[in-house]
Design an enzyme around this catalytic site. Structure first.
Site, mmCIF file in Angstrom:
data_model
loop_
_atom_site.group_PDB
_atom_site.id
_atom_site.type_symbol
_atom_site.label_atom_id
_atom_site.label_comp_id
_atom_site.label_asym_id
_atom_site.label_seq_id
_atom_site.Cartn_x
_atom_site.Cartn_y
_atom_site.Cartn_z
ATOM 1 N N TYR A 43 10.765 9.250 1.464
ATOM 2 C CA TYR A 43 10.768 8.250 0.387
ATOM 3 C C TYR A 43 11.386 8.737 -0.921
ATOM 4 C CZ TYR A 43 7.659 5.897 3.648
ATOM 5 O OH TYR A 43 7.146 5.296 4.771
ATOM 6 N N ARG B 227 12.941 4.613 12.743
ATOM 7 C CA ARG B 227 11.672 5.354 12.722
ATOM 8 C C ARG B 227 10.803 4.958 13.932
ATOM 9 N NH1 ARG B 227 9.095 5.188 6.942
ATOM 10 N NH2 ARG B 227 7.839 6.845 7.896
ATOM 11 N N ARG C 146 7.119 0.587 13.644
ATOM 12 C CA ARG C 146 7.769 0.094 12.410
ATOM 13 C C ARG C 146 8.910 -0.884 12.708
ATOM 14 N NH1 ARG C 146 5.443 3.555 8.450
ATOM 15 N NH2 ARG C 146 5.036 5.581 9.375
ATOM 16 N N ASP D 262 2.745 -15.999 6.283
ATOM 17 C CA ASP D 262 2.313 -17.373 5.998
ATOM 18 C C ASP D 262 2.408 -17.697 4.514
ATOM 19 O OD1 ASP D 262 1.817 -17.820 8.660
ATOM 20 O OD2 ASP D 262 -0.362 -17.611 8.526
ATOM 21 N N ALA E 267 3.023 -0.780 4.832
ATOM 22 C CA ALA E 267 2.542 -0.863 6.221
ATOM 23 C C ALA E 267 2.148 -2.278 6.622
ATOM 24 C CB ALA E 267 1.370 0.093 6.407
ATOM 25 N N GLU F 172 13.025 -8.915 1.634
ATOM 26 C CA GLU F 172 12.181 -7.807 2.126
ATOM 27 C C GLU F 172 12.919 -6.495 1.880
ATOM 28 O OE1 GLU F 172 11.994 -7.831 6.382
ATOM 29 O OE2 GLU F 172 10.414 -6.322 6.495
ATOM 30 N N ARG G 116 4.343 11.171 -2.056
ATOM 31 C CA ARG G 116 4.216 10.816 -0.645
ATOM 32 C C ARG G 116 5.497 11.158 0.135
ATOM 33 N NH1 ARG G 116 4.741 4.467 1.190
ATOM 34 N NH2 ARG G 116 3.998 4.976 3.272
ATOM 35 N N HIS H 290 12.746 -2.151 2.192
ATOM 36 C CA HIS H 290 12.118 -0.900 2.620
ATOM 37 C C HIS H 290 12.969 0.253 2.127
ATOM 38 C CE1 HIS H 290 9.320 -3.071 5.051
ATOM 39 N NE2 HIS H 290 10.329 -3.768 5.534
ATOM 40 N N ILE H 291 12.311 1.225 1.545
ATOM 41 C CA ILE H 291 13.019 2.392 1.023
ATOM 42 C C ILE H 291 13.649 3.176 2.185
ATOM 43 C CG2 ILE H 291 12.680 4.624 -0.135
ATOM 44 C CD1 ILE H 291 10.422 3.169 -1.761
ATOM 45 N N HIS I 115 4.162 -4.453 9.110
ATOM 46 C CA HIS I 115 4.060 -4.346 10.563
ATOM 47 C C HIS I 115 2.779 -4.955 11.122
ATOM 48 C CE1 HIS I 115 7.200 -1.613 9.405
ATOM 49 N NE2 HIS I 115 6.349 -0.764 8.847
ATOM 50 N N ASN J 267 8.205 -5.261 -0.941
ATOM 51 C CA ASN J 267 8.090 -4.164 0.007
ATOM 52 C C ASN J 267 6.623 -4.148 0.425
ATOM 53 O OD1 ASN J 267 7.844 -1.835 1.463
ATOM 54 N ND2 ASN J 267 8.986 -0.546 0.010
ATOM 55 N N PRO K 183 0.789 -1.224 0.000
ATOM 56 C CA PRO K 183 0.000 0.000 0.000
ATOM 57 C C PRO K 183 0.828 1.285 0.000
ATOM 58 C CG PRO K 183 -0.142 -1.132 2.120
ATOM 59 C CD PRO K 183 0.507 -2.073 1.159
ATOM 60 N N ASN K 184 0.328 2.229 -0.763
ATOM 61 C CA ASN K 184 0.865 3.599 -0.849
ATOM 62 C C ASN K 184 2.174 3.731 -1.613
ATOM 63 O OD1 ASN K 184 -1.257 4.850 0.726
ATOM 64 N ND2 ASN K 184 -0.408 3.755 2.476
HETATM 65 C C1 DQA Z 1 8.110 1.287 3.871
HETATM 66 C C2 DQA Z 1 8.182 1.494 5.382
HETATM 67 C C3 DQA Z 1 6.841 1.198 6.024
HETATM 68 O O1 DQA Z 1 6.910 1.408 7.422
HETATM 69 C C4 DQA Z 1 5.769 2.112 5.470
HETATM 70 O O2 DQA Z 1 4.521 1.798 6.003
HETATM 71 C C5 DQA Z 1 5.737 2.100 3.979
HETATM 72 C C6 DQA Z 1 6.997 2.088 3.243
HETATM 73 C C7 DQA Z 1 9.431 1.693 3.170
HETATM 74 O O3 DQA Z 1 9.576 1.345 2.006
HETATM 75 O O4 DQA Z 1 10.269 2.365 3.772
HETATM 76 O O5 DQA Z 1 4.675 2.182 3.369
HETATM 77 O O6 DQA Z 1 7.905 -0.093 3.615
#
Ligand code: DQA
Length: 142
Positions: A22, A106, A110, A86, A76, A97, A17, A99-100, A79, A73, A9-10
């Site tokens: 990011y 943070r 997180r 699973d 959210a 995994e 954003r 994360h940017i 978390h 990635n 998401p997002n």
């Molecule tokens: C994220 C970090 C997450 O905590 C956050 O909810 C994101 C982006 C990152 O790429 O840093 O949506 O996964």
């Protein structure tokens, strides 16, 4: 070699954003960067994004027997989602995994990643370069 890149998401809002966290690269530009990197290594790449947890579960499940690696990635859902953990355990496909941002520096909420224990490794805080590094890790793993 076939790799599926899954974004939660997002992440479609990259560039708009919270650019201080990011960066200013858009989601489309990120996809272009990943495609170019994969092509330079003769890797077939499939890139997806959804704001819906079930889509992410479906896309992980579909990798079974069809893909050699997953870069994810989960945004959210990192978390919160036992379902993603699973799914990765169910398919047994090597997963990195990403994360940017540097999630470790943070907010407290997180610091938890459910998916992490099923992943080959976690790459965080390297910006969009993390996706390319994740592909390279999978190249070495598979
Ligand atoms: C994220 C970090 C997450 O905590 C956050 O909810 C994101 C982006 C990152 O790429 O840093 O949506 O996964």
């Amino acid at each position: 070699m076939r790799i599926r890149v899954i974004n939660g998401p997002n992440l479609n809002m990259l560039g708009i954003r919270e650019p201080d966290i990011y960066g200013r690269m858009t989601y489309d530009e990120l996809c272009g960067l990943i495609r170019a990197h994969a092509a330079s290594r003769s890797i077939e790449v499939d890139i997806r994004q959804s704001n819906h947890e079930g889509d992410l579960v479906d896309w992980i499940q579909q990798t079974y027997g069809r893909y050699d690696g997953i870069v994810i990635n989960p945004g959210a859902y990192t978390h919160t989602s036992v379902a993603l953990l699973d799914a990765v355990k169910a398919v047994g496909v090597p997963t990195v995994e990403v994360h940017i941002s540097d999630v470790s520096s943070r907010e407290e909420f997180r610091q938890i990643s459910y998916i992490r224990s099923a992943c080959v490794c976690t790459i965080a805080g390297r910006g969009v370069q993390g996706y390319l590094d994740a592909i390279d890790v999978l190249c070495g793993e598979v």
